[in-house]
Design a protein around this motif. Structure first.
Motif, mmCIF file in Angstrom:
data_model
loop_
_atom_site.group_PDB
_atom_site.id
_atom_site.type_symbol
_atom_site.label_atom_id
_atom_site.label_comp_id
_atom_site.label_asym_id
_atom_site.label_seq_id
_atom_site.Cartn_x
_atom_site.Cartn_y
_atom_site.Cartn_z
ATOM 1 N N TYR A 152 130.490 79.579 55.847
ATOM 2 C CA TYR A 152 129.459 80.419 55.240
ATOM 3 C C TYR A 152 129.532 80.484 53.718
ATOM 4 N N THR A 153 130.568 79.920 53.134
ATOM 5 C CA THR A 153 130.740 80.036 51.683
ATOM 6 C C THR A 153 129.871 79.026 50.951
ATOM 7 N N LEU A 154 129.007 79.540 50.106
ATOM 8 C CA LEU A 154 128.138 78.712 49.271
ATOM 9 C C LEU A 154 128.796 78.453 47.925
ATOM 10 N N ALA A 155 129.561 79.445 47.448
ATOM 11 C CA ALA A 155 130.306 79.314 46.189
ATOM 12 C C ALA A 155 131.504 80.245 46.260
ATOM 13 N N SER A 156 132.574 79.840 45.577
ATOM 14 C CA SER A 156 133.802 80.634 45.620
ATOM 15 C C SER A 156 134.272 80.952 44.207
ATOM 16 N N THR A 157 135.157 81.921 44.127
ATOM 17 C CA THR A 157 135.841 82.204 42.876
ATOM 18 C C THR A 157 137.260 82.619 43.222
ATOM 19 N N ASN A 158 138.059 82.897 42.207
ATOM 20 C CA ASN A 158 139.456 83.240 42.439
ATOM 21 C C ASN A 158 139.832 84.428 41.575
ATOM 22 N N TYR A 159 140.349 85.463 42.223
ATOM 23 C CA TYR A 159 140.931 86.599 41.510
ATOM 24 C C TYR A 159 142.091 87.081 42.363
ATOM 25 N N SER A 160 143.249 86.578 42.086
ATOM 26 C CA SER A 160 144.490 86.757 42.841
ATOM 27 C C SER A 160 144.497 85.943 44.133
ATOM 28 N N LEU A 161 143.314 85.571 44.616
ATOM 29 C CA LEU A 161 143.183 84.718 45.797
ATOM 30 C C LEU A 161 141.751 84.185 45.819
ATOM 31 N N PRO A 162 141.515 83.047 46.489
ATOM 32 C CA PRO A 162 140.146 82.542 46.572
ATOM 33 C C PRO A 162 139.322 83.391 47.541
ATOM 34 N N TYR A 163 138.077 83.643 47.186
ATOM 35 C CA TYR A 163 137.190 84.397 48.075
ATOM 36 C C TYR A 163 135.753 83.939 47.851
ATOM 37 N N SER A 164 134.875 84.378 48.717
ATOM 38 C CA SER A 164 133.478 83.952 48.663
ATOM 39 C C SER A 164 132.723 84.728 47.580
ATOM 40 N N ALA A 165 132.252 83.999 46.571
ATOM 41 C CA ALA A 165 131.408 84.602 45.540
ATOM 42 C C ALA A 165 129.955 84.584 45.974
ATOM 43 N N SER A 166 129.611 83.664 46.890
ATOM 44 C CA SER A 166 128.265 83.578 47.434
ATOM 45 C C SER A 166 128.352 83.062 48.858
ATOM 46 N N ILE A 167 127.544 83.638 49.742
ATOM 47 C CA ILE A 167 127.523 83.212 51.138
ATOM 48 C C ILE A 167 126.091 82.870 51.545
#
Length: 196
Positions: A152-167
């Protein structure tokens, strides 16, 4: 025309200002009947996910939103509401996406909330990010994040760990950042959404 879902949990001033700058027509959705006059929707949101879900439930719009077939964009808490569950308020949400919304763990290197500009890495090609460079910066303000899921991840970012910035799933899109506060690339994203 974009219908902005009004349920008492979104500060929409900056969003409507951005849409005005872009010349994108919009109106407000308060009831199920209002939905019929729009060809796409934005669910904004700030603050507490559990409280926001409670307010959304009070509108009676929850089953209608889950059944929408037109392009729908959740912004910040609006995106979190599309997930299955949030640790914030121990709340069951819309469950459009099976992902969970979890709280960042604070550390000396990573303060909570995550506030400021961060790079967003596109993991799939999609019209929502057309004309936006990979690893462009967007503006974030949040203490909770959407757990990363490749499906479901369209774009990701990282702040202490990678997570979904856009789904993304079918006609549903979400962005954790605030496009209306993210300069030219944020405005590009809103313009792209208005054409999907």
């Amino acid at each position: 025309m974009i219908g902005i879902v009004r349920y008492g949990a979104g500060n929409i001033f900056s969003l409507t200002c951005a849409l005005d700058r872009l010349g994108i027509a919009y109106g407000m959705v308060h009831t199920e009947t209002d939905l019929e006059q729009f060809d796409r929707y934005i669910i904004p949101g700030v603050g507490h996910a559990g409280a926001a879900m409670n307010k959304l439930e009070q509108t009676g719009l929850v089953p209608v939103i889950k059944a929408l077939q037109k392009p729908t964009l959740g912004i910040c808490v609006g995106m979190q509401l599309m997930t299955a569950y949030s640790e914030e308020g121990d709340a069951n949400l819309l469950h459009i996406f099976p992902n969970k919304t979890l709280r960042f763990k604070s550390s000396p290197d990573y303060k909570v909330p995550h506030t400021g500009w961060n790079r967003v890495h596109q993991t799939q090609e999609n019209p929502l990010f057309a004309g936006i460079p990979n690893d462009a910066h967007f503006y974030f303000v949040h203490s909770y994040y959407i757990e990363y899921n490749n499906a479901y991840t369209l774009a990701s970012t990282n702040y202490s760990l990678p997570y979904s910035a856009s789904i993304w799933y079918n006609n549903f899109y979400g962005v954790q950042f605030h496009p209306e506060k993210s300069g030219i690339y944020g405005e590009t994203l809103l313009a792209n959404f208005s054409k999907i």
